[in-house]
Design a protein around this motif. Structure first.
Motif, short mmCIF file in Angstrom:
data_model
loop_
_atom_site.label_atom_id
_atom_site.label_comp_id
_atom_site.label_asym_id
_atom_site.label_seq_id
_atom_site.Cartn_x
_atom_site.Cartn_y
_atom_site.Cartn_z
N ALA A 26 0.83 -1.22 0.00
CA ALA A 26 0.00 0.00 0.00
C ALA A 26 0.85 1.26 0.00
N ILE A 27 2.14 1.14 -0.36
CA ILE A 27 3.02 2.30 -0.41
C ILE A 27 2.48 3.31 -1.43
N THR B 201 -2.53 -0.52 -5.00
CA THR B 201 -2.18 -1.71 -4.21
C THR B 201 -2.00 -2.97 -5.05
N THR B 202 -2.18 -2.86 -6.37
CA THR B 202 -2.07 -4.05 -7.23
C THR B 202 -0.65 -4.30 -7.72
N ALA B 203 0.28 -3.41 -7.42
CA ALA B 203 1.67 -3.57 -7.84
C ALA B 203 2.58 -3.00 -6.76
N ALA B 204 3.85 -3.36 -6.81
CA ALA B 204 4.79 -2.92 -5.80
C ALA B 204 5.15 -1.45 -5.98
N GLY B 205 5.34 -0.76 -4.85
CA GLY B 205 5.76 0.63 -4.88
C GLY B 205 4.63 1.58 -5.22
N GLY B 206 4.93 2.88 -5.08
CA GLY B 206 3.90 3.89 -5.27
C GLY B 206 3.50 4.13 -6.71
#
Length: 345
Positions: free
Chosen positions: A280-281, A316-321
């Motif tokens: 959730a970043i 929230t479906t992938a890494a990082g912001g």
């Protein structure tokens, strides 16, 4: 839809109407939809750390990632991916980290002509990951130096909207906040503000004088309560309501968001829940990007809220912001496949 945001009464005589129309056309035709003004830093992320650091001892981390950091940069990159024309106003050093920041923003489609290179080194955050927890150590560097006098004044002439973020990470910008807001008002530029968390927890922002100059206030629930010194969301909303210029969107995590209008009317919209969260970043920054992108396109506030909730969930479906925001078409497809919703951008 653009003209729905025009507040002044249209002049009745032809000469005045012509001048008025020319001003509005120039406003609409500005080269940028959004100018993001805020902090820039590099994130040095350490994973697989064997144990917590101890004074006088050496420890190992198994993985390291060096990447563009900052909440404002996440907002700018994702707003650009959503189709907005975005430039960034921030300060970096004349160093390798500054080069990384500039190239990373440009790779995301953000115009960097307004980046300022100063004598102070580029800021950096060391993020030490321990399972689901993190310990962060930040050197503010150049981000803490940039004030109103450093900003190229032409940015106020060339953008339709300004987004301000992370004020408590930037003491000079916090000091000069009224100069920025007054200059935006003189040029007919709308403004959104997300103060973010105050690391020293002093919350030295007079919201009673600042919020009347801000079109969109975008705090999260915890930050709003801390800023107002209240113990509940209801009390926090009541505290700021008399000072709202247009609207406030309160981000409430998995509970969704609360839209509060100047007249006191409110809309609570549930979150779009992703059952397979990667992380959730930057979800709040992505919500901001969706909300503001919809706003500058002239969509009603309720549609802006819907868009913000969607883009926060897509985050929230992938890494990082910024990992989930590769293109507008890709985000549209994810909205439909993951949540069965249409992205109104």
């Amino acid at each position: 839809m653009i003209f729905s945001q025009i507040k002044p009464e249209i002049p009745s005589d032809f000469a005045s109407f012509f001048t008025y129309s020319q001003k509005k056309i120039r406003h609409i035709m500005k080269p940028y939809d959004i100018a993001a003004i805020g902090e820039l830093n590099v994130d040095i992320i350490l994973n697989g750390i064997e144990s917590e650091p101890e004074i006088g001892k050496e420890k190992f981390a198994k993985e390291m990632t060096v990447t563009l950091g900052s909440s404002t940069a996440i907002f700018a990159a994702n707003a650009a991916a959503l189709g907005s024309k975005v430039c960034f106003v921030g300060m970096i050093g004349k160093d390798i980290f500054g080069t990384l920041v500039r190239s990373s923003l440009e790779a995301k489609g953000v115009d960097t002509r307004y980046l300022i290179e100063g004598a102070t080194p580029t800021g950096a955050t060391i993020c030490m990951s321990y399972g689901e927890d993190r310990a962060n150590l930040t050197y503010q560097g150049a981000m803490d130096v940039m004030g109103f006098q450093d900003i190229d004044p032409s940015v106020f002439e060339n953008t339709r909207h300004i987004h301000l973020s992370s004020l408590f990470m930037q003491s000079a910008l916090l000091r000069d906040i009224h100069q920025v807001l007054d200059q935006a008002e003189r040029h007919g530029v709308t403004v959104s503000l997300d103060t973010q968390w105050d690391p020293v927890e002093k919350w030295a922002l007079d919201y009673k004088t600042v919020l009347p100059k801000v079109d969109l206030f975008l705090p999260n629930e915890t930050e709003l309560q801390a800023l107002t010194g209240t113990g509940s969301l209801d009390d926090a909303v009541s505290a700021v309501l008399p000072y709202l210029k247009n609207a406030m969107l309160v981000k409430c995590g998995s509970k969704g968001s609360l839209l509060v209008r100047k007249d006191g009317s409110m809309s609570l919209r549930p979150a779009f829940l992703n059952r397979q969260v990667v992380d959730a970043i930057g979800a709040g920054d992505s919500c901001n990007a969706g909300f503001v992108s919809a706003f500058v396109k002239g969509l009603p506030l309720e549609a802006c809220q819907h868009t913000g909730n969607l883009t926060g969930a897509i985050n929230t479906t992938a890494a990082g912001g910024t990992g989930a925001f590769t293109s507008l078409e890709d985000v549209r497809e994810k909205c439909f496949k993951r949540f069965g919703e249409k992205l109104n951008l």
